[in-house]
Design an enzyme around this catalytic site. Structure first.
Site, PDB file in Angstrom:
ATOM      1  CG  HIS A   1      47.492  33.061  50.003  1.00 33.32           C
ATOM      2  ND1 HIS A   1      47.383  31.945  49.213  1.00 33.32           N
ATOM      3  CD2 HIS A   1      46.219  33.408  50.304  1.00 33.32           C
ATOM      4  CE1 HIS A   1      46.114  31.631  49.040  1.00 33.32           C
ATOM      5  NE2 HIS A   1      45.379  32.501  49.696  1.00 33.32           N
TER       6      HIS A   1
ATOM      7  CG  HIS B   1      43.148  36.274  46.949  1.00 29.51           C
ATOM      8  ND1 HIS B   1      44.462  36.382  47.281  1.00 29.51           N
ATOM      9  CD2 HIS B   1      42.700  35.151  47.578  1.00 29.51           C
ATOM     10  CE1 HIS B   1      44.820  35.383  48.061  1.00 29.51           C
ATOM     11  NE2 HIS B   1      43.769  34.619  48.264  1.00 29.51           N
TER      12      HIS B   1
ATOM     13  CG  HIS C   1      41.287  34.606  52.245  1.00 34.71           C
ATOM     14  ND1 HIS C   1      42.437  34.426  52.977  1.00 34.71           N
ATOM     15  CD2 HIS C   1      41.563  34.116  50.998  1.00 34.71           C
ATOM     16  CE1 HIS C   1      43.367  33.862  52.199  1.00 34.71           C
ATOM     17  NE2 HIS C   1      42.854  33.661  50.992  1.00 34.71           N
ATOM     18  CD  GLU C   2      39.038  33.224  48.243  1.00 35.88           C
ATOM     19  OE1 GLU C   2      39.443  32.292  48.967  1.00 35.88           O
ATOM     20  OE2 GLU C   2      39.698  33.642  47.284  1.00 35.88           O
TER      21      GLU C   2
END
Lengths: 369, 87
Positions: free
Chosen positions: A127, A121, A117-118
């Protein structure tokens, strides 16, 4: 994407692991980080190279509370990690909260899932509002071996960097789709009440609907109940004993609120359903008679919750006892003397006393469309 | 939400304010608002940010700190804001 659609202006990205967590071995951390980057490089032209000194594009570290970037962590749970959008310096850097319990499994926060997930980014994804997307803000455990990016994740990253330019020997399976409430072909896997609310299960998700609310909230099943299967076949509420029963294959779980009750899963043979039945299509508990009906294929069984035994003479053919109901059903639930049967995009409102179908509707209305 | 509701759930209030501040850029025009209590956040500003969060998560958009909204705020998550300008 972030405002301005921030992205790396190159395909070769370096990363460096600055320190480790004592929760898991450094080899496991290396593996989790490598796998988390690979899910993004597999579907884009991006290439990640690990360096061991100097300034990398993505500097990875574990830290607690105030850890040097003016965005302090908050102790165990709550905030798990954060990463900065692509840019020089702190851009792309990824920090994990050392106060969490990091794991390679499910007993803590899975480092691979959070890192994946990170790094979204760190590559330019913000998101997602799609509860089935990796880039959804909240953490939900999913089996690492079965993990797949959602279509939303794939579309997001490929809009920034394009698709992978390598010809893969075995084409990737289609990313899982998040069910759409207005899909005219929508069907439910299971439907059940729970303490006054209604739950409509579809694939890895369920819509949760409160009677007074027109909207229904779409959530991952495992976000609520990590210990039951990601997708279920049938469900019913045992109102007297205040628990939800979910069925998958020939096993069932009893769920009380958020908790799976100890000693589950159990085998559906305990209800007296023959071992030849491999899958239950639908289950419905009828409060007035305290009977629970199990539907499989074109047959159904009646279980007496009071006697805790299957009623004599079952199974019956569905069409013999339920005039107007299709030969097979997907889901069912009982409310105020009616049974709602679901089959494909249609629902059949059946009056138990009058023993007939009163109305046939589309199912989308239940989930706010 | 009616002030009495919020006072009754002081803890929820604190959690919500921290959450909205971090992920929905709570400090906005009301920041210039002259007020005795530095932490004072106008009710309308809070309610608007709650609506923004409810809309993001596909919840019923009420502007109230209802249980579904609090349930989401209590879930472990990523520290990157859901809505913010990035500099």
């Amino acid at each position: 994407h972030f405002p301005g659609t921030i992205k790396w202006k190159k395909d070769k990205i370096t990363y460096r692991i600055l320190n480790y967590t004592p929760d898991i071995s450094s080899t496991d951390v290396d593996t989790a980080i490598w796998r988390a980057l690979k899910i993004w490089s597999d579907i884009t032209p991006l290439k990640f190279t690990r360096i061991f000194e100097g300034e990398a594009d993505i500097m990875i570290s574990f830290g607690a509370r105030e850890h040097g970037d003016n965005y302090p962590f908050d102790g165990a749970n709550g905030l798990l990690a954060h990463a900065f959008p692509p840019a020089a310096g702190i851009g792309g850097d990824t920090h994990f909260d050392e106060d969490e319990t990091w794991t390679m499994g499910s007993n803590g926060y899975n480092l691979f899932l959070v890192a994946a997930h990170e790094f979204g980014h760190a590559l330019g994804l913000a998101h997602s509002r799609d509860p089935g997307a990796l880039m959804f803000p909240t953490y939900t455990f999913a089996s690492v071996n079965e993990f797949r990016l959602s279509q939303d994740d794939v579309s997001g990253i490929q809009a920034l960097y394009g698709a992978s330019n390598e010809i893969k020997p075995n084409p990737r399976p289609q990313p899982p789709k998040t069910p759409e409430k207005c899909d005219p072909y929508l069907s439910f896997d299971a439907v059940a009440g729970l303490r006054g609310e209604m739950l409509f299960f579809k694939d890895r998700f369920f819509w949760r609907r409160h009677p007074q609310m027109p909207e229904a909230q779409l959530t991952l099943i495992n976000s609520f109940w990590p210990k039951i299967p990601a997708k279920i076949d049938a469900a019913y509420e045992n109102f007297e004993r205040d628990f939800l029963v979910v069925i998958q294959g020939n096993k069932y779980w009893a769920v009380n609120g958020y908790d799976v009750m100890p000693g589950y899963p159990k085998n559906i043979r305990r209800f007296g359903i023959p071992s030849s039945v491999r899958k239950i299509d639908a289950a419905v508990h009828i409060r007035t008679t305290s009977k629970t009906l199990f539907f499989a294929g074109d047959q159904y069984w009646s279980f007496d919750e009071t006697k805790r035994a299957m009623d004599e003479g079952y199974p019956h053919l569905i069409t013999d006892d339920w005039p107007g109901i299709p030969a097979r059903v997907d889901a069912a639930f009982e409310q105020h003397g009616y049974i709602y049967f679901f089959r494909g995009p249609a629902q059949f409102l059946y009056n138990i006393r009058e023993q007939r179908v009163l109305q046939i509707d589309r199912i989308n209305q239940w989930v706010g469309c | 939400v009616p002030l009495s509701e919020i006072e009754k759930n002081e803890e929820d209030w604190q959690l919500a304010q921290t959450y909205l501040n971090r992920f929905y850029k709570l400090k906005d025009s009301s920041a210039g608002f002259a007020s005795k209590n530095r932490n004072y956040v106008s009710k309308s500003s809070l309610s608007n940010k709650i609506k923004k969060m409810q809309e993001f998560f596909g919840l019923e958009i009420t502007g109230n700190l209802d249980s579904a909204t609090m349930g989401i705020m209590e879930k472990p998550r990523c520290g990157v804001p859901d809505v913010a300008e990035y500099n």
